[in-house]
Design a protein around this motif. Structure first.
Motif, PDB file in Angstrom:
ATOM      1  N   GLY A 100       0.777  -1.226   0.000  1.00 18.30           N
ATOM      2  CA  GLY A 100       0.000   0.000   0.000  1.00 18.30           C
ATOM      3  C   GLY A 100       0.810   1.277   0.000  1.00 18.30           C
ATOM      4  O   GLY A 100       0.221   2.365  -0.020  1.00 18.30           O
ATOM      5  N   SER A 101       2.144   1.192   0.030  1.00 15.96           N
ATOM      6  CA  SER A 101       2.995   2.387   0.058  1.00 15.96           C
ATOM      7  C   SER A 101       3.804   2.477  -1.229  1.00 15.96           C
ATOM      8  O   SER A 101       4.517   1.528  -1.569  1.00 15.96           O
ATOM      9  N   PRO A 102       3.731   3.588  -1.948  1.00 12.96           N
ATOM     10  CA  PRO A 102       4.556   3.753  -3.152  1.00 12.96           C
ATOM     11  C   PRO A 102       6.036   3.772  -2.797  1.00 12.96           C
ATOM     12  O   PRO A 102       6.456   4.469  -1.865  1.00 12.96           O
ATOM     13  N   THR A 103       6.844   3.024  -3.526  1.00  7.89           N
ATOM     14  CA  THR A 103       8.280   2.958  -3.297  1.00  7.89           C
ATOM     15  C   THR A 103       8.935   2.334  -4.519  1.00  7.89           C
ATOM     16  O   THR A 103       8.266   2.021  -5.501  1.00  7.89           O
ATOM     17  N   LEU A 104      10.260   2.144  -4.453  1.00  5.07           N
ATOM     18  CA  LEU A 104      11.002   1.557  -5.565  1.00  5.07           C
ATOM     19  C   LEU A 104      11.257   0.072  -5.299  1.00  5.07           C
ATOM     20  O   LEU A 104      11.625  -0.313  -4.188  1.00  5.07           O
ATOM     21  N   LEU A 105      11.091  -0.734  -6.325  1.00  2.00           N
ATOM     22  CA  LEU A 105      11.337  -2.179  -6.198  1.00  2.00           C
ATOM     23  C   LEU A 105      12.773  -2.477  -5.795  1.00  2.00           C
ATOM     24  O   LEU A 105      13.033  -3.392  -5.011  1.00  2.00           O
ATOM     25  N   CYS A 106      13.713  -1.710  -6.330  1.00  2.00           N
ATOM     26  CA  CYS A 106      15.126  -2.039  -6.147  1.00  2.00           C
ATOM     27  C   CYS A 106      15.669  -1.607  -4.794  1.00  2.00           C
ATOM     28  O   CYS A 106      16.774  -2.007  -4.421  1.00  2.00           O
ATOM     29  N   THR A 107      14.936  -0.792  -4.043  1.00  2.00           N
ATOM     30  CA  THR A 107      15.401  -0.387  -2.716  1.00  2.00           C
ATOM     31  C   THR A 107      14.595  -1.027  -1.597  1.00  2.00           C
ATOM     32  O   THR A 107      14.979  -0.926  -0.431  1.00  2.00           O
ATOM     33  N   ALA A 108      13.487  -1.676  -1.926  1.00  2.00           N
ATOM     34  CA  ALA A 108      12.645  -2.334  -0.923  1.00  2.00           C
ATOM     35  C   ALA A 108      13.153  -3.752  -0.689  1.00  2.00           C
ATOM     36  O   ALA A 108      13.152  -4.575  -1.606  1.00  2.00           O
ATOM     37  N   THR A 109      13.602  -4.043   0.527  1.00  2.00           N
ATOM     38  CA  THR A 109      14.110  -5.381   0.845  1.00  2.00           C
ATOM     39  C   THR A 109      13.025  -6.234   1.475  1.00  2.00           C
ATOM     40  O   THR A 109      12.084  -5.723   2.090  1.00  2.00           O
ATOM     41  N   VAL A 110      13.166  -7.532   1.328  1.00  2.00           N
ATOM     42  CA  VAL A 110      12.206  -8.475   1.892  1.00  2.00           C
ATOM     43  C   VAL A 110      12.149  -8.322   3.409  1.00  2.00           C
ATOM     44  O   VAL A 110      11.070  -8.312   4.015  1.00  2.00           O
ATOM     45  N   GLY A 111      13.314  -8.190   4.039  1.00  2.00           N
ATOM     46  CA  GLY A 111      13.350  -8.078   5.487  1.00  2.00           C
ATOM     47  C   GLY A 111      12.618  -6.857   5.997  1.00  2.00           C
ATOM     48  O   GLY A 111      11.856  -6.934   6.964  1.00  2.00           O
ATOM     49  N   ASP A 112      12.825  -5.717   5.344  1.00  2.00           N
ATOM     50  CA  ASP A 112      12.198  -4.483   5.801  1.00  2.00           C
ATOM     51  C   ASP A 112      10.682  -4.527   5.659  1.00  2.00           C
ATOM     52  O   ASP A 112       9.951  -4.124   6.562  1.00  2.00           O
TER      53      ASP A 112
END
Length: 352
Positions: A108-120
């Motif tokens: 539900g939050s706009p962000t970048l695929l390449c900076t979003a980690t699975v852990g976070d």
């Protein structure tokens, strides 16, 4: 004993990516129809502002894969496309958060695929109560512990304490912490997740979807171009003397006024976060206003008044509701809401 032998080896966690899919409906070429009624035209002519919205099939699809906490969501989507579904469509380029081409909505939050980690993102969902444990309400671990205790008591009555111990250890092993890829003592005590954590991935809000996670960002760039995002200096060389050397001197303070704004990568995350922006029709959008602010705050530019005139419109700064959701997820650290507020103040100063 060797320290390497004592250390528990890391192992991959399992995560489910819930991907929003979209398959556009093929356009039909009515002009080729042999029927006299098959090639009708509107008596009012073509629309001056044709809708970019596409019609087609929409659904969500779950993909459960092995992933490490440090893996990015982009890594996971690439793995899915290579090994599970080659038709999955998403956009990316550099993969390092510099180009902004892979903006999507995650949980539900706009962000970048390449900076979003699975852990976070699994940790964030867990802290918000997004996961349910076996037979328990969100945030409660009593049910899973009760299951282990009941099994222990039953097997003890049958003389099978060893079996109960194995079952308990198996349940504790499954209670893995996806944030660091190792077992979590807290989760082992509270109980195990019934299902792998879910990361929901959808297209960037505010833009028409082309296919799956790919959206049409042309409206955003049209709005940016509308505000003339280029420097116009007082001593710009003419066409006949473009080779002449011109030097524009600035103080460090003058440079700081626009330096961070020049880092904008036009990813659209701020526009996807904005509850007012909807494709650039009713609101010029925060990305275009940041581009305008970059030159309005540049001491070398001579079009400040013209730029303020361009944003002093009903679909310019007047349409901003000061929600400041645009500042939350900017990958370049720009306080977009603050910059728009400063533009509003400049416009009001001219009206005073």
């Amino acid at each position: 004993m060797n320290a390497d032998m004592d250390a528990e080896p890391p192992f991959p966690s399992t995560v489910t990516l819930r991907v929003h899919r979209f398959l556009p409906r093929p356009d039909r070429d009515r002009g080729r129809s042999s029927s006299p009624f098959g090639a009708r035209r509107s008596p009012f002519g073509a629309s001056s502002s044709p809708s970019r919205r596409r019609h087609g099939r929409q659904w969500t699809e779950d993909f459960t894969i092995a992933a490490r906490p440090e893996d990015t969501v982009l890594d996971c989507l690439q793995l899915i496309r290579r090994t599970i579904d080659p038709t999955l469509a998403f956009r990316y380029s550099c993969g390092h958060g510099m180009c902004g081409s892979d903006a999507v909505s995650i949980n539900g939050s706009p962000t970048l695929l390449c900076t979003a980690t699975v852990g976070d993102w699994t940790k964030a969902a867990h802290e918000d109560g997004g996961f349910r444990r076996t037979g328990a309400d969100p945030g409660s671990g009593e049910a899973a512990t009760a299951i282990i205790d009941t099994t222990d008591a039953t097997d003890a009555a049958d003389g099978g304490r060893a079996k109960a111990t194995d079952a308990a250890e198996g349940a504790r092993t499954s209670a893995t912490d996806v944030t660091d890829g190792t077992r979590s003592p807290d989760q082992a005590d509270d109980g195990a997740f019934a299902q792998p954590p879910v990361i929901e991935v959808g297209p960037l809000p505010g833009f028409p979807v082309i296919r799956d996670l790919v959206v049409d960002i042309d409206p955003m760039f049209d709005q940016i171009r509308r505000l003339d995002p280029h420097l116009v200096g007082a001593d710009d060389p003419s066409t006949e003397s473009r080779t002449a050397a011109h030097e524009y001197l600035q103080t460090p303070a003058q440079l700081r006024r626009y330096e961070l704004l020049s880092d904008c990568i036009a990813c659209g995350v701020c526009e996807g976060s904005c509850p007012v922006y909807a494709g650039g029709e009713a609101f010029v959008g925060p990305a275009a206003l940041v581009a305008a602010s970059r030159f309005i705050n540049d001491s070398r530019d001579t079009l400040t008044e013209g730029r303020l005139d361009a944003i002093d419109t009903q679909d310019g700064v007047a349409a901003c509701q000061s929600v400041r959701a645009c500042s939350r997820e900017c990958p370049r650290g720009i306080d977009v809401g603050e910059e728009i507020w400063r533009l509003v103040a400049k416009v009001k100063e001219r009206q005073a």
